[in-house]
Structure formats: structure tokens, C-alpha cells
Design a protein around this motif. Structure first.
Motif, PDB file in Angstrom:
ATOM      1  N   CYS A  66       0.709  -0.954  -0.041  1.00 41.41           N
ATOM      2  CA  CYS A  66      -0.305   0.147  -0.058  1.00 41.41           C
ATOM      3  C   CYS A  66       0.772   1.237  -0.323  1.00 41.41           C
ATOM      4  O   CYS A  66       0.211   2.175   0.122  1.00 41.41           O
ATOM      5  CB  CYS A  66      -0.805   0.170   1.416  1.00 41.41           C
ATOM      6  SG  CYS A  66      -2.179  -1.034   0.666  1.00 41.41           S
ATOM      7  N   GLY A  67       1.751   0.970   0.002  1.00 39.30           N
ATOM      8  CA  GLY A  67       3.047   2.515   0.019  1.00 39.30           C
ATOM      9  C   GLY A  67       3.616   2.363   1.457  1.00 39.30           C
ATOM     10  O   GLY A  67       3.388   2.318   2.320  1.00 39.30           O
ATOM     11  N   GLY A  68       4.112   4.120   1.661  1.00 38.21           N
ATOM     12  CA  GLY A  68       4.166   4.356   2.660  1.00 38.21           C
ATOM     13  C   GLY A  68       5.444   3.332   3.293  1.00 38.21           C
ATOM     14  O   GLY A  68       6.324   3.357   4.738  1.00 38.21           O
ATOM     15  N   ILE A  96       4.605  -3.867  -3.721  1.00 38.42           N
ATOM     16  CA  ILE A  96       5.033  -3.421  -4.477  1.00 38.42           C
ATOM     17  C   ILE A  96       5.510  -1.857  -3.922  1.00 38.42           C
ATOM     18  O   ILE A  96       4.880  -1.292  -3.146  1.00 38.42           O
ATOM     19  CB  ILE A  96       3.268  -2.904  -5.176  1.00 38.42           C
ATOM     20  CG1 ILE A  96       3.673  -4.905  -5.391  1.00 38.42           C
ATOM     21  CG2 ILE A  96       3.527  -2.165  -6.021  1.00 38.42           C
ATOM     22  CD1 ILE A  96       1.807  -4.940  -6.349  1.00 38.42           C
ATOM     23  N   PHE A  97       6.305  -1.794  -4.838  1.00 39.15           N
ATOM     24  CA  PHE A  97       7.141  -0.312  -4.482  1.00 39.15           C
ATOM     25  C   PHE A  97       7.720   0.207  -5.744  1.00 39.15           C
ATOM     26  O   PHE A  97       8.069  -0.596  -6.470  1.00 39.15           O
ATOM     27  CB  PHE A  97       7.402  -0.338  -2.979  1.00 39.15           C
ATOM     28  CG  PHE A  97       8.630  -1.293  -3.523  1.00 39.15           C
ATOM     29  CD1 PHE A  97      10.442  -1.522  -4.118  1.00 39.15           C
ATOM     30  CD2 PHE A  97       8.634  -2.927  -1.981  1.00 39.15           C
ATOM     31  CE1 PHE A  97      11.025  -2.431  -4.049  1.00 39.15           C
ATOM     32  CE2 PHE A  97       9.163  -4.213  -2.732  1.00 39.15           C
ATOM     33  CZ  PHE A  97      10.375  -3.788  -3.569  1.00 39.15           C
ATOM     34  N   PRO A  98       7.377   2.037  -5.511  1.00 34.37           N
ATOM     35  CA  PRO A  98       8.663   2.250  -6.797  1.00 34.37           C
ATOM     36  C   PRO A  98       9.580   1.386  -6.899  1.00 34.37           C
ATOM     37  O   PRO A  98      10.195   1.251  -6.173  1.00 34.37           O
ATOM     38  CB  PRO A  98       8.295   3.461  -6.370  1.00 34.37           C
ATOM     39  CG  PRO A  98       7.151   4.103  -5.963  1.00 34.37           C
ATOM     40  CD  PRO A  98       6.727   2.658  -5.207  1.00 34.37           C
ATOM     41  N   PRO A  99      10.417   1.036  -8.057  1.00 35.19           N
ATOM     42  CA  PRO A  99      11.749   0.263  -8.289  1.00 35.19           C
ATOM     43  C   PRO A  99      12.861   1.514  -7.535  1.00 35.19           C
ATOM     44  O   PRO A  99      13.784   1.306  -6.898  1.00 35.19           O
ATOM     45  CB  PRO A  99      11.736   0.841 -10.106  1.00 35.19           C
ATOM     46  CG  PRO A  99      11.382   1.199 -10.427  1.00 35.19           C
ATOM     47  CD  PRO A  99       9.872   1.798  -9.803  1.00 35.19           C
ATOM     48  N   ASP A 100      12.532   2.820  -7.362  1.00 38.04           N
ATOM     49  CA  ASP A 100      14.117   3.776  -6.570  1.00 38.04           C
ATOM     50  C   ASP A 100      14.037   3.729  -4.958  1.00 38.04           C
ATOM     51  O   ASP A 100      14.637   4.564  -4.524  1.00 38.04           O
ATOM     52  CB  ASP A 100      14.082   5.227  -6.645  1.00 38.04           C
ATOM     53  CG  ASP A 100      12.238   5.959  -7.445  1.00 38.04           C
ATOM     54  OD1 ASP A 100      11.385   5.469  -7.350  1.00 38.04           O
ATOM     55  OD2 ASP A 100      12.488   7.227  -7.742  1.00 38.04           O
ATOM     56  N   ASN A 101      12.400   3.673  -4.390  1.00 37.75           N
ATOM     57  CA  ASN A 101      11.981   3.756  -3.280  1.00 37.75           C
ATOM     58  C   ASN A 101      13.317   1.370  -2.307  1.00 37.75           C
ATOM     59  O   ASN A 101      13.643   2.243  -1.641  1.00 37.75           O
ATOM     60  CB  ASN A 101      10.991   2.866  -2.785  1.00 37.75           C
ATOM     61  CG  ASN A 101      10.452   4.251  -3.150  1.00 37.75           C
ATOM     62  OD1 ASN A 101      10.958   5.677  -3.744  1.00 37.75           O
ATOM     63  ND2 ASN A 101       8.805   4.919  -2.656  1.00 37.75           N
ATOM     64  N   PRO A 115      10.469  -7.670  -5.593  1.00 45.77           N
ATOM     65  CA  PRO A 115       9.180  -7.537  -6.033  1.00 45.77           C
ATOM     66  C   PRO A 115       8.237  -8.814  -6.270  1.00 45.77           C
ATOM     67  O   PRO A 115       7.991  -9.463  -5.828  1.00 45.77           O
ATOM     68  CB  PRO A 115       9.372  -7.098  -7.628  1.00 45.77           C
ATOM     69  CG  PRO A 115      11.143  -8.161  -8.027  1.00 45.77           C
ATOM     70  CD  PRO A 115      11.454  -8.312  -6.574  1.00 45.77           C
ATOM     71  N   PRO A 116       7.002  -8.388  -6.634  1.00 45.39           N
ATOM     72  CA  PRO A 116       5.986  -9.119  -6.424  1.00 45.39           C
ATOM     73  C   PRO A 116       6.296 -10.146  -7.000  1.00 45.39           C
ATOM     74  O   PRO A 116       5.814 -11.116  -6.876  1.00 45.39           O
ATOM     75  CB  PRO A 116       4.905  -8.177  -6.907  1.00 45.39           C
ATOM     76  CG  PRO A 116       5.509  -7.248  -7.565  1.00 45.39           C
ATOM     77  CD  PRO A 116       7.011  -6.915  -7.251  1.00 45.39           C
TER      78      PRO A 116
END
Lengths: 137, 586
Positions: A66-68, A96-101, A115-116
Motif C-alpha cells: 500500500c505504499g509508505g 509493490i513499491f516504486p523501483p527507486d524506493n 518485487p511481487p
């Protein structure tokens, strides 16, 4: 970590995470690979850090969709430091998270991110590598 | 269950009159069979004969075996009028409306994206300006889980995956300058409790704008399966309590907001969590049946309840299976409503549905391929006759949809509608030997799984005792093995995978931490300025409703008027109802 002892992994999610598929999937993968899995589920970072101490685990795995993840990951590692397990326990995160994170998470001190689509063998190898680096360091 | 009978048993008893008129005459069938036998022996290779049926392995698939070719012999008793008829006619297999998309195109309802209320207001306007015909408001994870932005659990989660809503004012910002009396809005409140807390804020927002509730059109989800099974959480109320709230919500909304769809039985998230398309639909129907039974028990007429009940399905990549599934469930719901419940109003027998393409089928590797996947899935939804559609974005495996990803999803729908010409003809695959056979098989399998759920005590019971949790976990594990072993092929991921799959340069959505502070400041100001005695009074009334027979939704409307926050209402529910420890997955 001694050679014969089974690797113990605490699997958890941040408190409001709605998705559990990743955690269930990874729990199955790690058990099949001969690891002991403690399934904590949704919990505050403080509860996760405390459980890691009480359960005497080698690895804490976080499933995050969910992010964060940067905010909460930083909080978790700070609490782990307070609990005195920051150095000996390997923290990993998947979902799930943006690649740069992924880069940001590694900078924070996560030992690995997945990654998933990560396969069982990739996750198992990633954990073993992280633990080897810990015991060498 | 009616007198302890399952739906299958009731249908067997009631569907006795055989007025069926077989389409094929026996002489023709006999000749076709002779020809088939000869063809099989002389023309088809031994290898093909031996592998006549193949079982597809697919993400979230049903593993229904397929024959090499289908013919009149696949469905020899084919009864056109009994099983298909024309669109807008019972049993509605071919579509709910006589003219389908020629009369009214499917509603293009793209999810709204993530961020602060002000940002989402802009995003909604952007989608409407680009031709979206409905609103699909996604809530952030704190709002979904019913936490205020300033609770410790909400750290890092405010404004992720949707918009944060803490109290009625946030709703006013989101819908500012949007004509809520003209545009239909799907407010994605997954859970009964979430619906009871958040939807009243929408209603009070309308009230404050002077828009009568009679003019509001749209939908909420309001599905206890989502709250008690699909949702990961640190706190639950029991399935029985959730189900009661689901029905309280329906009762209030049906009476006071007549154009609103008060329940959208959500197969989508259950399937994406991990079930086959068969289980997805069996569970959705079982919940629909239980809901109608409960409303009958409360003294309502079947047509009063059923006329605005809707479904939400996931459509994956097995193209013909997905088309057949929509046709099958439409016919089966008609049969249930007609024969089990004796519905009179045709609307009550309609399986109206929103479809979302399958997020679980999309890959992180080579994300542009996802545009192709979603487009095929969207086409299946249209050929299957859905009412409303969301097409997933190509960047789904990275983050919530970017503005560009969201627009490509909308454009996909518009290309199908305006360029493919697929909407010109109603039920274009109807009559296909293959699709009709698959439709029959799927209908039968859904009914079998429904029967199993009912024999185990019904949908509330199989959630409460963990049977469904374990069924899902077993499915997830089996799917993962098939993926790891390559039985399920996913292009770019485990099949034709690039030697070095590079992370593409796509602009993905990033979580904006400023949103959290903004929401916390807004809440702090609210807690200072509102009438505290009204807050205490309305929360006390909500607890009373939870404990007694009062309608909880009505009590929540009063809370929303008093600017009670979401988290405060959540705690009132758990204080009064107590918590439930969810059964394990293992």
C-alpha cells in the motif's frame, strides 16, 4: 547463526496493510525451504520489533503493497536499534513499491527487497546471503 | 436457507416444466456424429486424438478442460429459447437490455488515483474532461481501514492508494464543482463498517450543498467478505456483526437514497486475493442469497431489496472463459431470483455488474505489455455484457496508477467503444458451440460450489469458521507452485523472460508525505472547533444502535452531521460489538 539451526523468520505487515497474499505466499515458500516462519500479520512497527526480540528470529520480512514503505521502514529500523537487534537481524521487504524506493530501503539498512514476481529460490537465496553477510560482518 | 434446502435443491424442484425445444434435429445430429467419428479417425492425428482435452493453466484460472474443437455434438439438447432467448429477455444470458451498448455504452469508470482531497478533486475533473462517464473514488488505506489520519497506525499511509477522508469536510473538497446530481459516483467503501462510516459523509456533503438524496446516483461496495476475509487488518469485528451492518446499510440506503446501489457484491478482490473465477462467483452469489434471505426476515419484499443489488467481477486473461463466466452468472442469478425468491420485477433478476481487469495478471517486467493484457481483458468484459468497466493501468505492479497510466486505461475503453465496433452487435459470441458449452459448464460449477457453501451452513458460517480462508490459502500456494515451475506461463516474467530485465523508465506515482501533515493539521483544527457535546451524543447513539436493534447507518448519518471523525466511529463500533480474532490461513 549456527550451521544446523533452522533459520527463523518473522513475517509481518505494517498495521493498515490490506493485502495478505504476499505474506501467505512467502510463508509457504520459506517453510518449503526448511525455515521456521512466525506469522505475525498486521502490527505497529513497535510491535514488530518487540516480536522479533521475543521470537528470537534471524530475519524480519515485511510485506508491503500500500505504499509508505520508506516512512514505516525507517521507523521499524529505528525501533530495532532501540531493541538492540538492528545488527544481528536481517530486515527484508517485498511487495509493490516504486523501483527507486528499493534503493532508498537499502540505504535505510534493509538487507534485501523483492518485487511481487520474486521466485521462491530468489527469496531464499536473498535471505541466506543477507545472513551470511551479517555473520561475516 | 429456505427450509434447509440448498439453492441447487430448490432449482431442481422448481425448474421441472420441460418446455424445451431442442435446436438440432436428431437426424442432423446423427449425421454430424458419423462425420465427426470419421474425421476423428482419418484426419486427426493420433497425438491430437490422445490430447483431445487440454487443461489451461492461468493466473487465477479455473482449469476447466477444453476440447480440441466444439460442434453441435457438444451441446446436443441445445434449447435456444430456454437457455438463451434474446437480449433483455429471460433468462438474460445474452444481455440485460435488448439493444445493449447501442442504447447506452458501458460506464467508463476509472479509479481516481491517490493523494490529498484537493489533488483528487483535480484528478476527477481531468478524467471527466477526458470523457470518463462515472466516478470511481478510491480511498486511501487509512480510510479503508477506518483510521483517522492522526492515529499512530496511519503513519506513512495517509494518501496512499487513494484519497484520505477523515470527516465530512474532506468529502466536500473531493467533490467540489463536480455535479453530483448528474454524475454517478462509485465510492469504493469495501466493507460494511467502512460504508456505514464514509457514505454518510457523502450524504451530509450533498445535504450541505442542497442536493436532495433522491438525485444522487452511484454505488458503494458494502461487502462483509471484504471486511472479514479479503482484508488484512490488525482489528476485526465478527462476520456476523459485519453482515448485520451490511444489511442495516442496505435498509437505510434503499429507503432514503433510492437511486443508489447499496451493495456491490465484490468478487473482484476475493479473486485477486487468490481464488478461481468459479469460487469468485459462487461466493458473490452466496452472499447475495444470504443478504436477500436476511432482508426477507426483516420483513421486506424481495423486489424492494433485489432491484439495486450489483456485482463486481475480476476478468483475467483466459479470454473465452471470462466471456462465458459473465454469461453464466447472469443466467444463474436470474434462475435464483426467479425460482428461489419468486422475484417479479425484471430488475431484481438482473445480474448487473462492474468489471475491473485483473491486476494480478499484470507484470512488473516489461510493463507496457500490461496495456495489451488489460485491453484483451476489457474486450472480454464487453463481449460478456458488463455494465461498467475499469481498465487497470500498465504501472499497476509498481505503484498506484500514474496520471498517464490512468488515461491509457480510459483510452483503452474508448478505443473498444469507438473503433473496434465490438459494441455494435449484442452478445456477438452467443451461439458459438464452444462459448455456449463453456457457459453451461461454468454455470454448473458455480452452482456446485454454491451448494457446498450452503451445505456448510452458508456464507457467514464459512467465513467465521475459516473454511474460506483456508481454501484461498491453498489456492494461492498451488498457483505459486505452478508459476515457479512454469506451468503457468507469463510472458516476460517466467516465459520468454529477457536475459536482463531492466527496470523501465516509467514515471510511477510516489507517496507524498506532505499529505499526512496536511490531514493531521486539518483534524487538529476540527477537534478544536466542533461542538463536543454533539460528538459525544451522536457517538453514544451509535453505540446504542450497535448494541440494540437500531439501524447503525442512521446513527452514522447523525455522526457525520456532527463532524465525528472516521476513527471515532470505528472505535464506537468495536467498543459496542467487540472484536473477532480471524482464523489462520494455514
Amino acid at each position: 547463526m549456527t550451521g544446523s539451526k533452522k533459520i527463523r523468520v518473522l513475517l509481518a505487515q505494517f498495521p493498515l496493510e490490506t493485502h495478505t497474499k504476499g505474506m501467505i505466499t512467502v510463508a509457504g515458500m520459506l517453510r518449503d525451504a526448511g525455515m521456521e516462519v512466525v506469522l505475525l500479520g498486521n502490527a505497529l512497527p513497535a510491535v514488530i520489533a518487540r516480536a522479533a526480540v521475543q521470537e528470537d528470529v534471524d530475519v524480519v520480512g515485511i510485506s508491503s503493497y500500500c505504499g509508505g514503505e520508506l516512512v514505516l521502514g525507517e521507523k521499524l529500523l529505528a525501533l530495532a536499534r532501540e531493541e538492540g537487534i538492528r545488527q544481528e537481524v536481517a530486515f527484508i521487504l517485498g511487495g509493490i513499491f516504486p523501483p527507486d524506493n528499493a534503493v532508498g530501503l537499502m540505504k535505510l539498512g534493509f538487507a534485501a527487497t523483492f518485487p511481487p514476481s520474486a521466485k521462491a529460490e530468489e527469496i531464499v537465496a536473498g535471505i541466506k546471503k543477507a545472513l551470511a553477510a551479517k555473520s561475516a560482518g | 436457507m429456505t427450509e434447509g434446502k440448498t439453492t441447487r435443491q430448490i432449482l431442481q424442484e422448481k425448474e421441472t416444466s420441460d418446455n424445451s425445444v431442442p435446436l438440432y434435429n436428431p437426424a442432423a445430429l446423427k449425421k454430424i456424429k458419423e462425420d465427426f467419428d470419421g474425421w476423428l479417425k482419418e484426419t486427426v492425428s493420433t497425438a491430437d486424438r490422445e490430447n483431445w482435452t487440454a487443461t489451461p493453466h492461468n493466473i487465477l484460472g479455473s482449469e476447466l478442460p477444453r476440447e480440441l474443437i466444439y460442434s453441435p455434438l457438444s451441446n446436443p439438447g441445445f434449447d435456444y429459447l430456454g437457455r438463451l432467448a434474446f437480449s433483455g429477455q429471460e433468462p438474460y444470458t445474452r444481455g440485460l437490455h435488448p439493444n445493449m451498448y447501442r442504447g447506452r455504452t458501458f460506464t467508463m469508470r476509472q479509479l481516481s488515483g491517490a493523494g490529498a482531497p484537493e489533488y483528487i478533486n483535480q484528478r476527477l475533473k481531468m478524467l471527466l474532461e477526458h470523457g470518463a462517464t462515472g466516478i470511481n473514488l478510491a480511498l486511501d488505506v487509512a480510510t479503508v481501514q477506518m483510521f483517522d489520519s492522526d492515529e499512530p497506525e496511519a503513519l506513512g499511509q495517509v494518501g496512499t492508494v487513494g484519497v484520505p477522508i477523515d470527516f465530512t469536510d474532506d468529502m466536500a473538497v473531493i467533490f467540489k464543482e463536480i455535479p453530483i446530481d448528474k454524475i454517478s459516483a462509485s465510492i469504493v467503501t469495501h466493507y460494511p463498517r467502512n460504508t456505514a462510516i464514509v457514505f454518510p459523509m457523502y450524504l451530509v456533503m450533498a445535504e450541505r450543498r442542497g442536493v436532495p438524496w433522491e438525485k444522487l446516483a452511484g454505488s458503494v461496495q458494502n461487502d462483509f467478505i471484504m471486511e472479514n476475509l479479503v482484508r488484512g487488518a490488525c482489528e476485526y469485528i465478527s462476520p456476523k456483526d459485519s453482515f448485520r451492518i451490511q444489511c442495516d446499510n442496505i435498509e437505510f440506503i434503499r429507503e432514503r437514497v433510492p437511486r443508489w446501489n447499496y451493495v456491490t457484491l465484490n468478487g473482484y478482490n476475493l479473486r485477486e486475493f487468490g481464488t478461481s473465477g468459479i469460487t469468485e462467483m459462487a461466493v458473490g452469489l452466496a452472499n447475495g442469497i444470504a443478504t436477500i434471505e436476511e432482508m426477507l426476515r426483516r420483513g421486506h419484499d424481495v423486489d424492494f431489496v433485489a432491484a439495486r443489488l450489483a456485482f463486481f467481477w475480476s476478468l483475467g486473461s483466459d479470454f473465452f472463459e471470462e466471456v462465458a463466466r459473465l454469461r453464466a452468472v447472469r443466467r444463474l442469478w436470474y434462475r435464483i431470483m426467479k425460482h428461489r425468491f419468486g422475484a417479479k420485477n425484471p430488475r431484481s433478476m438482473w445480474m448487473r455488474c462492474h468489471v475491473q481487469t485483473s491486476g494480478g495478471s499484470l507484470t512488473r517486467e516489461e510493463p507496457m505489455n500490461n496495456i495489451v493484457r488489460s485491453a484483451y481483458q476489457a474486450l472480454a468484459a464487453i463481449l460478456g455484457g458488463c455494465q461498467s468497466l475499469h481498465v487497470d493501468s500498465y504501472d499497476e505492479a509498481y505503484s498506484v496508477p500514474s496520471e498517464e497510466g490512468s488515461l491509457v486505461g480510459l483510452r483503452t475503453q474508448q478505443i473498444i467503444e469507438a473503433e473496434s465496433q465490438a459494441t455494435q452487435v449484442v452478445d456477438p459470441l452467443g451461439g458459438s458451440f464452444y462459448v455456449e458449452k463453456l457457459t453451461n459448464e461454468i454455470e454448473e460449477k458455480i452452482l456446485n460450489e454454491l451448494d457446498e457453501i450452503e451445505k456448510r451452513g452458508g456464507i457467514v458460517e464459512v467465513v467465521a469458521d475459516g473454511w474460506l480462508h483456508k481454501k484461498v490459502a491453498a489456492y494461492i500456494e498451488a498457483q505459486q507452485k505452478q508459476l515457479d515451475e512454469g506451468q503457468i506461463k507469463v510472458v516476460g516474467r517466467n516465459y520468454h523472460r529477457a536475459a536482463d530485465p531492466k527496470i523501465p523508465e516509467i514515471a510511477v506515482h510516489h507517496y507524498d508525505e506532505a499529505t499526512g501533515q496536511q490531514m493531521r493539521d486539518k483534524l487538529a483544527a476540527l477537534r478544536q472547533r466542533r461542538n463536543k457535546s454533539q460528538v459525544i451524543k451522536t457517538l453514544e447513539a451509535l453505540k446504542q444502535a450497535c448494541r440494540g436493534d437500531g439501524n447503525v447507518f442512521a446513527a452514522c448519518v447523525d455522526c457525520a452531521r456532527a463532524d465525528v471523525t472516521e476513527g471515532e466511529m470505528r472505535r464506537a463500533f468495536t467498543d459496542a460489538m467487540g472484536t473477532w480474532s480471524a482464523p489462520g490461513y494455514m
